[in-house]
Design a protein around this motif. Structure first.
Motif, PDB file in Angstrom:
ATOM      1  N   THR A 251       0.821  -1.207   0.000  1.00  0.00           N
ATOM      2  CA  THR A 251       0.000   0.000   0.000  1.00  0.00           C
ATOM      3  C   THR A 251       0.860   1.265   0.000  1.00  0.00           C
TER       4      THR A 251
ATOM      5  N   SER B  65      -3.959   4.377   1.587  1.00  0.00           N
ATOM      6  CA  SER B  65      -5.380   4.032   1.539  1.00  0.00           C
ATOM      7  C   SER B  65      -6.203   5.120   2.214  1.00  0.00           C
TER       8      SER B  65
ATOM      9  N   ASP C 192     -10.262  -1.107  -5.221  1.00  0.00           N
ATOM     10  CA  ASP C 192     -11.011  -1.314  -3.987  1.00  0.00           C
ATOM     11  C   ASP C 192     -11.093  -2.814  -3.779  1.00  0.00           C
TER      12      ASP C 192
ATOM     13  N   SER D  53     -11.778  -4.118  -0.667  1.00  0.00           N
ATOM     14  CA  SER D  53     -12.457  -4.345   0.600  1.00  0.00           C
ATOM     15  C   SER D  53     -13.511  -5.427   0.439  1.00  0.00           C
TER      16      SER D  53
ATOM     17  N   ARG E  24     -13.794   2.682  -1.663  1.00  0.00           N
ATOM     18  CA  ARG E  24     -12.532   3.079  -1.056  1.00  0.00           C
ATOM     19  C   ARG E  24     -11.420   2.888  -2.074  1.00  0.00           C
TER      20      ARG E  24
ATOM     21  N   ARG F 240      -7.658   2.383  -2.847  1.00  0.00           N
ATOM     22  CA  ARG F 240      -6.398   1.961  -2.248  1.00  0.00           C
ATOM     23  C   ARG F 240      -5.331   2.047  -3.336  1.00  0.00           C
TER      24      ARG F 240
END
Length: 598
Positions: free
Chosen positions: A208, A211, A544, A546, A563, A565
């Motif tokens: 990452t 995020s 995303d 998630s 979201r 990332r």
């Protein structure tokens, strides 16, 4: 070998492993062009679940009501690598399972929300007939498919999405809510198990970058460490003092921070609708495309140089294009010892290019000069330009246009007759990338397939085509792998064999940095650079991944912001450890790959 019905609908009694082979022997595709090798004879291949589900046929509600028709039974088989929807034909020794739709890879399978309501499958006519039958024994319902043998009056929906190129959204129906819930549970377990089994064999891991993102309406853009707006591009770069940074462009501006320190990311430019960023290292210049206007930005105006003396004062933003003339994209590179910026605007159906040269004053002091070098046009719309060793390649609607900037001579590859010979219609597919895979061979990447060609643009292998699993919007290169981006997954293939090596799933997937955009005399074409080391990451993406994202595959759920990332594709040991770099992965069914020799 027993029929599946003799064992409660679960197949032969020998177990899940032999059951996979049992089904494999009885699966039948409608024609040879649709056959998919699901490796059902592999040791350890399992059947996770199997059983009947129903689908609604396409007919008018009135016709469905009056005829009592409209429902067909499917036999669905959930292997540990694919889900297959079939129609049963025959009985006993002649029993076959004819594949109804293309098998769904578990990597591309996503369950959808339970927003579809249960369906009353009994219609007015069948209710009347059942009422008559209860009053007059011996009467037979005209709708055997809807008789009491299939149980109940309600069908319970099971909705899922196949993210593959030939996929789509499906809603099948179970005859009881318990059966529907069991299917959902088994599918989720199979998807998770498939993902866990592949992780040790991954070519790339995701690291990452940040995020901490939000939409423009959700949070103020000045909050430290927070990036707002839809993110469109990133660029890692280093200063002359040796410091490393990463730039992030979004619809709200440009952010800069230090790698592995997301809290350091701050907005440094308040430009709107940023779509591209490049860095000219020899001149300490950032080049930015925002609201279709091209700018050059002195690095010192956004990244102070720790007090080091500079040879020229920072000049901030320098506009390189006319705001009244939209610039659709730009590209930077080296050719013939010149550092060039090439921008594209549209004039009618033509693409008009402006080539600008960047240079220092004769005394090597003062601000860099950016002057028009030449203009040229192509009678076709275009969407990208790539720098080769001595020429450029324009990606346009008619193909890959190879152009010599010295005399503006050009040629389009591949030839239309070559595409027709390969069963492809010229102009039907969008070119997205071109990669030199060895000194005399290239891979031309279209949205649906790849084509190996020699340096003259002639197909160079037999067969010369790789069909992608998805419809790619972007592509990147990390030798010896080509990395393809679709909206819901990243597809990674070995360039020598074309075999699928890894799939990374998510939603709203797009490539932010494909390894281009940093130009330095030390990184000129033909010279060694950091990318010769396979451990060096060279691809960024946004996605995303998630848990909730898998339930947002259609428009059933509104008002939920995804979201973002931002990640870096980092090579794993499978890429960098000697002897494993070119090994086939779990997704590859072949044994040995040829050596990769660039």
């Amino acid at each position: 070998m027993e029929d599946h019905e003799s064992n409660g609908g679960t197949g032969p009694r020998e177990g899940r492993f032999s059951l996979a082979r049992w089904y494999g022997e009885r699966l039948e595709f409608k024609d040879t062009s649709t056959v998919v090798d699901m490796a059902l004879t592999d040791a350890g291949r399992e059947v996770v679940h199997a059983g009947p589900l129903f689908r609604q046929t396409e007919m008018s509600p009135l016709k469905r009501t009056m005829s009592g028709a409209g429902w067909k039974q499917l036999w669905v088989i959930l292997f540990d690598n694919y889900m297959v929807m079939t129609k049963q034909q025959g009985h006993g020794a002649s029993l076959k399972y004819v594949v109804w739709k293309s098998p769904v890879r578990l990597e591309f399978l996503a369950l959808e929300s339970l927003a579809v309501r249960p369906v009353q499958r009994s219609n007015t006519l069948s209710r009347m007939m059942r009422t008559t039958r209860s009053e007059s024994p011996g009467r037979v319902s005209p709708d055997p498919a809807l008789s009491g043998d299939t149980g109940g009056d309600t069908f319970y929906p099971l909705s899922f999405h196949d993210h593959g190129r030939n996929g789509g959204s499906y809603t099948l129906y179970a005859s009881t809510i318990e059966q529907r819930n069991e299917w959902r549970r088994k599918m989720l377990e199979a998807i998770s198990a498939r993902k866990a089994a592949q992780e040790p064999n991954s070519i790339f891991g995701l690291e990452t970058i940040t995020s901490n993102t939000a939409s423009s309406q959700e949070a103020p853009a000045h909050q430290s460490g927070l990036v707002t707006g839809h993110i469109s591009c990133t660029l890692p770069f280093g200063t002359s003092s040796g410091r490393q940074f990463v730039a992030i462009g979004s619809e709200d501006g440009v952010w800069v921070g230090m790698p592995k320190h997301p809290e350091s990311i701050q907005r440094v430019m308040s430009l709107r609708m940023v779509t591209q960023i490049a860095f000219l290292a020899d001149y300490d210049l950032l080049v930015v495309l925002a609201e279709k206007v091209l700018y050059a930005v002195d690095l010192q105006s956004v990244v102070p140089n720790n007090g080091r003396q500079v040879q020229h004062p920072a000049f901030g933003l320098q506009r390189l294009s006319n705001p009244q003339t939209p610039i659709h994209f730009f590209s930077v590179g080296h050719i013939g010892g010149r550092t060039l910026i090439v921008s594209k605007k549209r004039k009618g159906l033509d693409s008009v290019f402006r080539v600008m040269e960047v240079s220092l004053p004769e005394d090597r002091h003062g601000a860099p000069r950016i002057a028009v070098f030449k203009d040229f046009f192509l009678p076709s719309d275009s969407h990208d330009l790539l720098f080769l060793k001595t020429k450029v390649c324009v990606l346009c609607t008619r193909g890959f246009e190879i152009m010599d900037l010295s005399d503006l001579s050009s040629a389009t590859i591949p030839l239309e007759e070559d595409l027709r010979t390969l069963g492809k219609r010229p102009g039907a597919n969008r070119p997205i990338a071109m990669f030199r895979i060895r000194e005399d061979e290239f891979l031309l990447c279209y949205d649906e397939f790849g084509l190996y060609v020699d340096k003259r643009g002639v197909p160079s292998r037999s067969p010369p085509i790789i069909e992608w699993e998805g419809t790619a919007t972007q592509a990147a290169w990390h030798a010896p792998y080509v990395v393809l981006f679709s909206t819901s997954f990243i597809e990674i293939r070995h360039v020598e064999s074309g075999r699928l090596a890894q799939i990374i799933t998510g939603q709203d997937v797009h490539c932010l940095w494909d390894g281009r955009g940093v130009v330095s005399a030390e990184l000129a074409p033909g010279r060694p650079d950091d990318f010769d080391d396979p451990r060096t990451p060279r691809i960024h993406a946004a996605l995303d991944d998630s848990e909730i994202s898998s339930f947002l595959t259609n428009s059933h759920i509104h008002g939920i912001a995804r979201r973002q990332r931002v990640v870096e594709l980092v090579p794993t040991e499978r890429m960098v450890v000697p002897g494993t770099r070119y090994s086939p992965s779990l997704l590859s069914v072949a044994d040995t790959l040829p050596p990769y020799v660039p």
